[in-house]
Design an enzyme around this catalytic site. Structure first.
Site, PDB file in Angstrom:
ATOM      1  NE  ARG A   1      -3.923  -0.008   0.945  1.00 42.45           N
ATOM      2  CZ  ARG A   1      -4.686   0.045   2.053  1.00 42.45           C
ATOM      3  NH1 ARG A   1      -4.661  -0.958   2.923  1.00 42.45           N
ATOM      4  NH2 ARG A   1      -5.486   1.068   2.282  1.00 42.45           N
TER       5      ARG A   1
ATOM      6  CG  ASN B   1      -9.037   7.998   1.589  1.00 41.78           C
ATOM      7  OD1 ASN B   1      -9.817   7.074   1.815  1.00 41.78           O
ATOM      8  ND2 ASN B   1      -9.313   8.976   0.748  1.00 41.78           N
TER       9      ASN B   1
ATOM     10  CG  HIS C   1      -9.823   4.889   9.371  1.00 36.97           C
ATOM     11  ND1 HIS C   1     -10.724   4.578   8.385  1.00 36.97           N
ATOM     12  CD2 HIS C   1     -10.553   5.028  10.506  1.00 36.97           C
ATOM     13  CE1 HIS C   1     -11.945   4.512   8.909  1.00 36.97           C
ATOM     14  NE2 HIS C   1     -11.873   4.794  10.190  1.00 36.97           N
TER      15      HIS C   1
ATOM     16  CB  CYS D   1       8.042   2.654  18.031  1.00 40.83           C
ATOM     17  SG  CYS D   1       8.997   1.594  19.147  1.00 40.83           S
TER      18      CYS D   1
ATOM     19  N   GLY E   1     -16.885  10.129  -1.603  1.00 38.72           N
ATOM     20  CA  GLY E   1     -16.207   8.886  -1.978  1.00 38.72           C
ATOM     21  C   GLY E   1     -16.107   7.855  -0.877  1.00 38.72           C
TER      22      GLY E   1
ATOM     23  CD  GLU F   1     -21.265   2.158  -6.173  1.00 34.79           C
ATOM     24  OE1 GLU F   1     -21.567   1.648  -7.260  1.00 34.79           O
ATOM     25  OE2 GLU F   1     -20.350   1.732  -5.446  1.00 34.79           O
TER      26      GLU F   1
ATOM     27  CB  ALA G   1     -14.230  12.269  -6.492  1.00 37.78           C
TER      28      ALA G   1
HETATM   29  C1  BV8 Z   1     -14.019   1.025  16.303  1.00 37.59           C
HETATM   30  C2  BV8 Z   1      -7.499   1.215   7.804  1.00 37.59           C
HETATM   31  C3  BV8 Z   1     -14.383   0.964  18.604  1.00 37.59           C
HETATM   32  C4  BV8 Z   1      -7.036  -0.020   7.172  1.00 37.59           C
HETATM   33  C5  BV8 Z   1      -9.854   0.971   8.080  1.00 37.59           C
HETATM   34  C6  BV8 Z   1     -21.341  -3.511  13.704  1.00 37.59           C
HETATM   35  C7  BV8 Z   1     -22.006  -2.302  13.610  1.00 37.59           C
HETATM   36  C8  BV8 Z   1     -21.325  -1.099  13.683  1.00 37.59           C
HETATM   37  C9  BV8 Z   1     -19.935  -1.091  13.848  1.00 37.59           C
HETATM   38  C10 BV8 Z   1     -19.272  -2.288  13.924  1.00 37.59           C
HETATM   39  C11 BV8 Z   1     -19.963  -3.494  13.869  1.00 37.59           C
HETATM   40  N1  BV8 Z   1     -19.054  -4.485  13.975  1.00 37.59           N
HETATM   41  C12 BV8 Z   1     -17.815  -3.938  14.116  1.00 37.59           C
HETATM   42  C13 BV8 Z   1     -17.940  -2.600  14.108  1.00 37.59           C
HETATM   43  C14 BV8 Z   1     -16.888  -1.612  14.235  1.00 37.59           C
HETATM   44  C15 BV8 Z   1     -16.065  -1.526  12.966  1.00 37.59           C
HETATM   45  C16 BV8 Z   1     -16.952  -1.419  11.744  1.00 37.59           C
HETATM   46  O1  BV8 Z   1     -17.477  -0.355  11.448  1.00 37.59           O
HETATM   47  N2  BV8 Z   1     -17.075  -2.529  11.021  1.00 37.59           N
HETATM   48  C17 BV8 Z   1     -17.915  -2.504   9.843  1.00 37.59           C
HETATM   49  C18 BV8 Z   1     -17.256  -3.325   8.732  1.00 37.59           C
HETATM   50  C19 BV8 Z   1     -19.299  -3.015  10.223  1.00 37.59           C
HETATM   51  N3  BV8 Z   1     -15.307  -0.307  13.102  1.00 37.59           N
HETATM   52  C20 BV8 Z   1     -14.127  -0.349  13.751  1.00 37.59           C
HETATM   53  O2  BV8 Z   1     -13.617  -1.358  14.190  1.00 37.59           O
HETATM   54  C21 BV8 Z   1     -13.463   1.005  13.980  1.00 37.59           C
HETATM   55  N4  BV8 Z   1     -13.100   1.095  15.352  1.00 37.59           N
HETATM   56  O3  BV8 Z   1     -15.192   0.891  16.105  1.00 37.59           O
HETATM   57  O4  BV8 Z   1     -13.469   1.101  17.533  1.00 37.59           O
HETATM   58  C22 BV8 Z   1     -13.627   1.038  19.839  1.00 37.59           C
HETATM   59  C23 BV8 Z   1     -14.283   1.529  20.943  1.00 37.59           C
HETATM   60  C24 BV8 Z   1     -13.605   1.609  22.120  1.00 37.59           C
HETATM   61  C25 BV8 Z   1     -12.271   1.203  22.182  1.00 37.59           C
HETATM   62  C26 BV8 Z   1     -11.631   0.719  21.060  1.00 37.59           C
HETATM   63  C27 BV8 Z   1     -12.305   0.629  19.882  1.00 37.59           C
HETATM   64  C28 BV8 Z   1     -12.186   1.158  13.192  1.00 37.59           C
HETATM   65  C29 BV8 Z   1     -12.496   1.181  11.730  1.00 37.59           C
HETATM   66  C30 BV8 Z   1     -11.228   1.498  10.957  1.00 37.59           C
HETATM   67  C31 BV8 Z   1     -10.781   0.281  10.212  1.00 37.59           C
HETATM   68  N5  BV8 Z   1      -9.695   0.659   9.332  1.00 37.59           N
HETATM   69  N6  BV8 Z   1      -8.854   1.395   7.344  1.00 37.59           N
HETATM   70  C32 BV8 Z   1      -6.604   0.245   5.771  1.00 37.59           C
HETATM   71  O5  BV8 Z   1      -6.940   1.283   5.179  1.00 37.59           O
HETATM   72  O6  BV8 Z   1      -5.898  -0.649   5.283  1.00 37.59           O
HETATM   73  S1  BV8 Z   1     -11.380   0.936   7.380  1.00 37.59           S
HETATM   74  C33 BV8 Z   1     -11.312   1.078   5.697  1.00 37.59           C
HETATM   75  O7  BV8 Z   1     -12.683   1.243   5.273  1.00 37.59           O
HETATM   76  C34 BV8 Z   1     -10.614   2.304   5.133  1.00 37.59           C
HETATM   77  O8  BV8 Z   1     -10.209   3.243   6.112  1.00 37.59           O
HETATM   78  C35 BV8 Z   1     -11.677   2.955   4.290  1.00 37.59           C
HETATM   79  O9  BV8 Z   1     -11.495   4.284   4.132  1.00 37.59           O
HETATM   80  C36 BV8 Z   1     -12.845   2.634   5.106  1.00 37.59           C
HETATM   81  C37 BV8 Z   1     -14.191   2.870   4.555  1.00 37.59           C
HETATM   82  O10 BV8 Z   1     -14.207   2.431   3.240  1.00 37.59           O
HETATM   83  P1  BV8 Z   1     -14.426   3.549   2.104  1.00 37.59           P
HETATM   84  O11 BV8 Z   1     -13.369   4.586   2.251  1.00 37.59           O
HETATM   85  O12 BV8 Z   1     -15.830   3.996   2.153  1.00 37.59           O
HETATM   86  O13 BV8 Z   1     -14.094   2.728   0.817  1.00 37.59           O
HETATM   87  P2  BV8 Z   1     -15.101   1.744   0.056  1.00 37.59           P
HETATM   88  O14 BV8 Z   1     -14.298   0.986  -0.940  1.00 37.59           O
HETATM   89  O15 BV8 Z   1     -15.931   1.009   1.059  1.00 37.59           O
HETATM   90  O16 BV8 Z   1     -16.099   2.728  -0.712  1.00 37.59           O
HETATM   91  C38 BV8 Z   1     -15.599   3.573  -1.718  1.00 37.59           C
HETATM   92  C39 BV8 Z   1     -16.763   4.437  -2.184  1.00 37.59           C
HETATM   93  O17 BV8 Z   1     -16.273   5.350  -3.172  1.00 37.59           O
HETATM   94  C40 BV8 Z   1     -17.876   3.635  -2.846  1.00 37.59           C
HETATM   95  O18 BV8 Z   1     -19.124   4.089  -2.337  1.00 37.59           O
HETATM   96  C41 BV8 Z   1     -17.743   3.978  -4.327  1.00 37.59           C
HETATM   97  O19 BV8 Z   1     -19.004   4.053  -4.969  1.00 37.59           O
HETATM   98  C42 BV8 Z   1     -17.121   5.335  -4.277  1.00 37.59           C
HETATM   99  N7  BV8 Z   1     -16.290   5.645  -5.454  1.00 37.59           N
HETATM  100  C43 BV8 Z   1     -15.505   4.797  -6.174  1.00 37.59           C
HETATM  101  N8  BV8 Z   1     -14.900   5.484  -7.165  1.00 37.59           N
HETATM  102  C44 BV8 Z   1     -15.296   6.780  -7.055  1.00 37.59           C
HETATM  103  C45 BV8 Z   1     -16.176   6.884  -5.969  1.00 37.59           C
HETATM  104  N9  BV8 Z   1     -16.746   8.049  -5.614  1.00 37.59           N
HETATM  105  C46 BV8 Z   1     -16.439   9.145  -6.335  1.00 37.59           C
HETATM  106  N10 BV8 Z   1     -15.596   9.124  -7.401  1.00 37.59           N
HETATM  107  C47 BV8 Z   1     -15.012   7.963  -7.786  1.00 37.59           C
HETATM  108  N11 BV8 Z   1     -14.182   7.962  -8.830  1.00 37.59           N
END
Ligand code: BV8
Length: 235
Positions: free
Chosen positions: A60, A93, A110, A118, A176, A204, A220
């Site tokens: 990445r 991002n 994130h 570290c 996005g 979308e 975007a």
């Molecule tokens: C936390 C780093 C609590 C890694 C990432 C059930 C219900 C609710 C929540 C949860 C649940 N079960 C678990 C949870 C919590 C969990 C969560 O939300 N899970 C989800 C899957 C249900 N969340 C967490 O764990 C978070 N922490 O809750 O902590 C806590 C409390 C107390 C103490 C300690 C902890 C942490 C979440 C962070 C995870 N890390 N990233 C990496 O990047 O490698 S998440 C990862 O997804 C990225 O950061 C990314 O940014 C993020 C979201 O994805 P998107 O950015 O939206 O990307 P995606 O591909 O999904 O969508 C792209 C969009 O762009 C699409 O809509 C597409 O149509 C559009 N697009 C495409 N091309 C274009 C465009 N738009 C415009 N123009 C274009 N050209």
């Protein structure tokens, strides 16, 4: 565009960097397709197979360095320079394309691909190379560095600051993002509850579209410059 906003909070996701060639997460060719999330984006996955996770983020990091900002990043850089009101740019991002597109105050909730953390002394360091070969921490010398990324189950960075900004915003703009990951996916509701108008710019409809006052569908690189021109023209 309604009345002039004075206090804008913007949230961006992988979609704003898609046209720069960085893969999103949940498209069919998405990042998670090659690597189950549990294996590469959780602390448990890192504990189970650190080398796999280090390789995933080395890859990445290299992709981020090879990518260029697109007109959407550049438009937000212009907005930051020319908008007279308050502006907070929050991104999910881990790339630095907002910064290279001219935005100087970016909140990476994130974490960042180009940063190493570290686990021995908690120091963070700008990092462009590999972490696979176990380099020593520049501060304490320990071989204990991990990607400075917020994994699933870990607390995103600067949540207090984000919640305060959402409470005071009169406009929340989501760009996005699929609205799949919390707490970021809940920001639109928080902003709306505090009286902000809410606008979504996305390719979308997303999981959160129904929460927004307005959704504009498109790329975007087209929608963001157009929206920035609207805001700056109203100023
Ligand atoms: C936390 C780093 C609590 C890694 C990432 C059930 C219900 C609710 C929540 C949860 C649940 N079960 C678990 C949870 C919590 C969990 C969560 O939300 N899970 C989800 C899957 C249900 N969340 C967490 O764990 C978070 N922490 O809750 O902590 C806590 C409390 C107390 C103490 C300690 C902890 C942490 C979440 C962070 C995870 N890390 N990233 C990496 O990047 O490698 S998440 C990862 O997804 C990225 O950061 C990314 O940014 C993020 C979201 O994805 P998107 O950015 O939206 O990307 P995606 O591909 O999904 O969508 C792209 C969009 O762009 C699409 O809509 C597409 O149509 C559009 N697009 C495409 N091309 C274009 C465009 N738009 C415009 N123009 C274009 N050209």
């Amino acid at each position: 565009m309604a009345e002039l906003p004075k206090n804008i909070v913007i949230l961006t996701g992988a979609g704003i960097s898609a046209e720069s060639g960085l893969r999103t997460f949940r498209a069919e060719d998405g990042l998670w397709e090659d690597h189950p999330v549990q294996e590469v984006a959780t602390p448990e996955g890192f504990a189970r197979d650190p080398d796999l996770v280090q390789r995933f983020y080395d890859e990445r990091r290299a992709q981020v360095l090879a990518a260029q900002p697109n007109p959407a990043h550049e438009a937000l850089g212009r907005l930051e320079r020319e908008f007279a009101g308050e502006l907070l740019l929050v991104t999910q991002n881990i790339d630095d394309l907002h910064e290279r597109g001219g935005a100087s105050r970016v909140l990476h909730m994130h974490g960042e691909a180009l940063s190493a953390w570290c686990r021995a002394c908690d120091a963070r360091h700008p990092w462009q190379g590999t972490l696979r070969d176990g380099p020593g921490c520049p501060a304490c010398g320990e071989v204990a560095m991990r990607p400075d990324i917020v994994w699933f189950g870990e607390m995103p960075y600067q949540m207090e600051r984000i919640f305060d900004a959402l409470a005071g915003a009169d406009l929340f703009v989501s760009i996005g993002t699929s609205g799949a990951v919390y707490p970021a996916a809940g920001f639109v509701q928080q902003a709306g509850e505090h009286g902000a108008r809410t606008l979504e710019l996305n390719l979308e409809r997303s999981a959160g579209s129904h929460w927004f006052d307005e959704t504009r569908l498109g790329a975007a690189s087209e929608l963001v410059p157009q929206w920035v021109n609207e805001v700056l023209a109203a100023g």
